[in-house]
Design a protein around this motif. Structure first.
Motif, mmCIF file in Angstrom:
data_model
loop_
_atom_site.group_PDB
_atom_site.id
_atom_site.type_symbol
_atom_site.label_atom_id
_atom_site.label_comp_id
_atom_site.label_asym_id
_atom_site.label_seq_id
_atom_site.Cartn_x
_atom_site.Cartn_y
_atom_site.Cartn_z
ATOM 1 N N ALA A 162 21.415 38.017 48.486
ATOM 2 C CA ALA A 162 21.518 37.949 47.034
ATOM 3 C C ALA A 162 22.768 38.652 46.509
ATOM 4 O O ALA A 162 23.207 38.376 45.404
ATOM 5 N N THR A 163 23.344 39.553 47.273
ATOM 6 C CA THR A 163 24.511 40.280 46.788
ATOM 7 C C THR A 163 25.822 39.752 47.351
ATOM 8 O O THR A 163 26.859 40.349 47.139
ATOM 9 N N ASP A 164 25.779 38.630 48.066
ATOM 10 C CA ASP A 164 27.033 38.022 48.492
ATOM 11 C C ASP A 164 27.826 37.653 47.244
ATOM 12 O O ASP A 164 27.268 37.177 46.268
ATOM 13 N N ALA A 165 29.131 37.875 47.279
ATOM 14 C CA ALA A 165 29.958 37.641 46.104
ATOM 15 C C ALA A 165 31.252 36.943 46.501
ATOM 16 O O ALA A 165 31.716 37.078 47.634
ATOM 17 N N THR A 166 31.818 36.217 45.565
ATOM 18 C CA THR A 166 33.064 35.505 45.796
ATOM 19 C C THR A 166 34.011 35.770 44.640
ATOM 20 O O THR A 166 33.590 35.809 43.480
ATOM 21 N N ILE A 167 35.286 35.930 44.964
ATOM 22 C CA ILE A 167 36.340 36.005 43.956
ATOM 23 C C ILE A 167 37.235 34.793 44.209
ATOM 24 O O ILE A 167 37.965 34.759 45.201
ATOM 25 N N PRO A 168 37.184 33.783 43.338
ATOM 26 C CA PRO A 168 37.954 32.560 43.571
ATOM 27 C C PRO A 168 39.378 32.659 43.039
ATOM 28 O O PRO A 168 39.680 33.466 42.158
ATOM 29 N N GLY A 169 40.254 31.810 43.587
ATOM 30 C CA GLY A 169 41.559 31.571 42.994
ATOM 31 C C GLY A 169 42.545 32.710 42.980
ATOM 32 O O GLY A 169 43.337 32.817 42.052
ATOM 33 N N LEU A 170 42.528 33.552 43.998
ATOM 34 C CA LEU A 170 43.496 34.644 44.057
ATOM 35 C C LEU A 170 44.789 34.179 44.718
ATOM 36 O O LEU A 170 44.802 33.211 45.474
ATOM 37 N N ASP A 171 45.856 34.886 44.440
ATOM 38 C CA ASP A 171 47.098 34.682 45.168
ATOM 39 C C ASP A 171 46.808 35.011 46.631
ATOM 40 O O ASP A 171 46.121 35.994 46.912
ATOM 41 N N PRO A 172 47.286 34.221 47.612
ATOM 42 C CA PRO A 172 46.958 34.488 49.020
ATOM 43 C C PRO A 172 47.330 35.904 49.486
ATOM 44 O O PRO A 172 46.570 36.513 50.246
ATOM 45 N N ALA A 173 48.449 36.437 49.023
ATOM 46 C CA ALA A 173 48.826 37.798 49.418
ATOM 47 C C ALA A 173 47.823 38.816 48.865
ATOM 48 O O ALA A 173 47.447 39.767 49.558
ATOM 49 N N GLU A 174 47.374 38.616 47.624
ATOM 50 C CA GLU A 174 46.384 39.511 47.027
ATOM 51 C C GLU A 174 45.044 39.363 47.735
ATOM 52 O O GLU A 174 44.344 40.346 47.974
ATOM 53 N N ALA A 175 44.678 38.143 48.117
ATOM 54 C CA ALA A 175 43.420 37.917 48.839
ATOM 55 C C ALA A 175 43.442 38.631 50.185
ATOM 56 O O ALA A 175 42.459 39.275 50.572
ATOM 57 N N GLU A 176 44.549 38.544 50.891
ATOM 58 C CA GLU A 176 44.657 39.224 52.187
ATOM 59 C C GLU A 176 44.671 40.737 52.015
ATOM 60 O O GLU A 176 44.052 41.462 52.790
ATOM 61 N N ARG A 177 45.370 41.236 50.986
ATOM 62 C CA ARG A 177 45.383 42.673 50.717
ATOM 63 C C ARG A 177 43.973 43.157 50.408
ATOM 64 O O ARG A 177 43.515 44.171 50.943
ATOM 65 N N LEU A 178 43.266 42.393 49.566
ATOM 66 C CA LEU A 178 41.905 42.773 49.193
ATOM 67 C C LEU A 178 40.981 42.733 50.404
ATOM 68 O O LEU A 178 40.178 43.642 50.611
ATOM 69 N N ARG A 179 41.114 41.694 51.237
ATOM 70 C CA ARG A 179 40.302 41.597 52.462
ATOM 71 C C ARG A 179 40.540 42.810 53.362
ATOM 72 O O ARG A 179 39.595 43.447 53.834
ATOM 73 N N ASP A 180 41.804 43.134 53.614
ATOM 74 C CA ASP A 180 42.119 44.266 54.483
ATOM 75 C C ASP A 180 41.611 45.577 53.912
ATOM 76 O O ASP A 180 41.037 46.403 54.622
ATOM 77 N N ARG A 181 41.791 45.753 52.609
ATOM 78 C CA ARG A 181 41.346 47.000 51.964
ATOM 79 C C ARG A 181 39.826 47.111 51.989
ATOM 80 O O ARG A 181 39.274 48.158 52.300
ATOM 81 N N LEU A 182 39.136 46.029 51.665
ATOM 82 C CA LEU A 182 37.675 46.062 51.649
ATOM 83 C C LEU A 182 37.110 46.256 53.051
ATOM 84 O O LEU A 182 36.120 46.973 53.231
#
Length: 167
Positions: free
Chosen positions: A136-156
């Motif tokens: 129930a707590t799975d979440a998605t952030i759509p439509g990010l810049d690919p560099a920001e998505a990768e930065r966010l993935r690595d940071r998280l």
């Protein structure tokens, strides 16, 4: 008073600093709306015009009205999406009529994925999907810049590993 913390998050007192989605996501969604409903309007107009007569072809205006309404709704929906990184969790807020705010603690994250389909890649967009133990707590952030998505993935991922190691 805005302060930066050593882990690259920004805070304003107790309030998180929200980050919106890039305008390219809105452009992509509106283009898809115009293409699909435009094709439907043309097909409906041709079919009704040929099979039922020219007067019935006027019903092809209905998908065009739906397109105008969808154009506005897509803009409002896009503007409602935002996310904020805090010290212990990630906040995701979305929704116009039914507003929803998801809080995902870093220590509960099991998997962070970056995905990008062919249309998203054309518009230089990617989505970040967070998986936790509770579905129930799975979440998605759509439509990010690919560099920001990768930065966010690595940071998280880094924060998730650090928080879960401390449990």
């Amino acid at each position: 008073m805005e302060t930066g913390s050593p882990d690259n998050t920004q805070t304003t007192g107790d309030e998180p600093v929200w980050t919106g989605l890039p305008p390219r996501l809105l452009t992509m969604r509106r283009l898809l709306l115009v293409v699909w409903l435009g094709l439907l309007a043309v097909a409906l107009g041709l079919l009704l015009g040929l099979l039922a007569g020219p007067a019935w072809a006027a019903f092809a205006v209905l998908p065009l009205a739906l397109m105008a309404w969808g154009w506005v709704l897509l803009g409002r929906n896009w503007a409602s999406w935002r996310y904020a990184e805090r010290a212990d969790d990630l906040l995701i807020s979305r929704g116009v009529l039914w507003q929803e705010e998801t809080v995902v603690p870093y220590g509960r994250m099991q998997l962070v994925e970056v995905t990008s389909g062919p249309v998203e890649r054309h518009f230089r967009l990617a989505s970040v999907q967070l998986h936790t133990a509770a579905a129930a707590t799975d979440a998605t952030i759509p439509g990010l810049d690919p560099a920001e998505a990768e930065r966010l993935r690595d940071r998280l991922t880094e924060l998730g590993e650090a928080r879960s190691a401390g449990l």
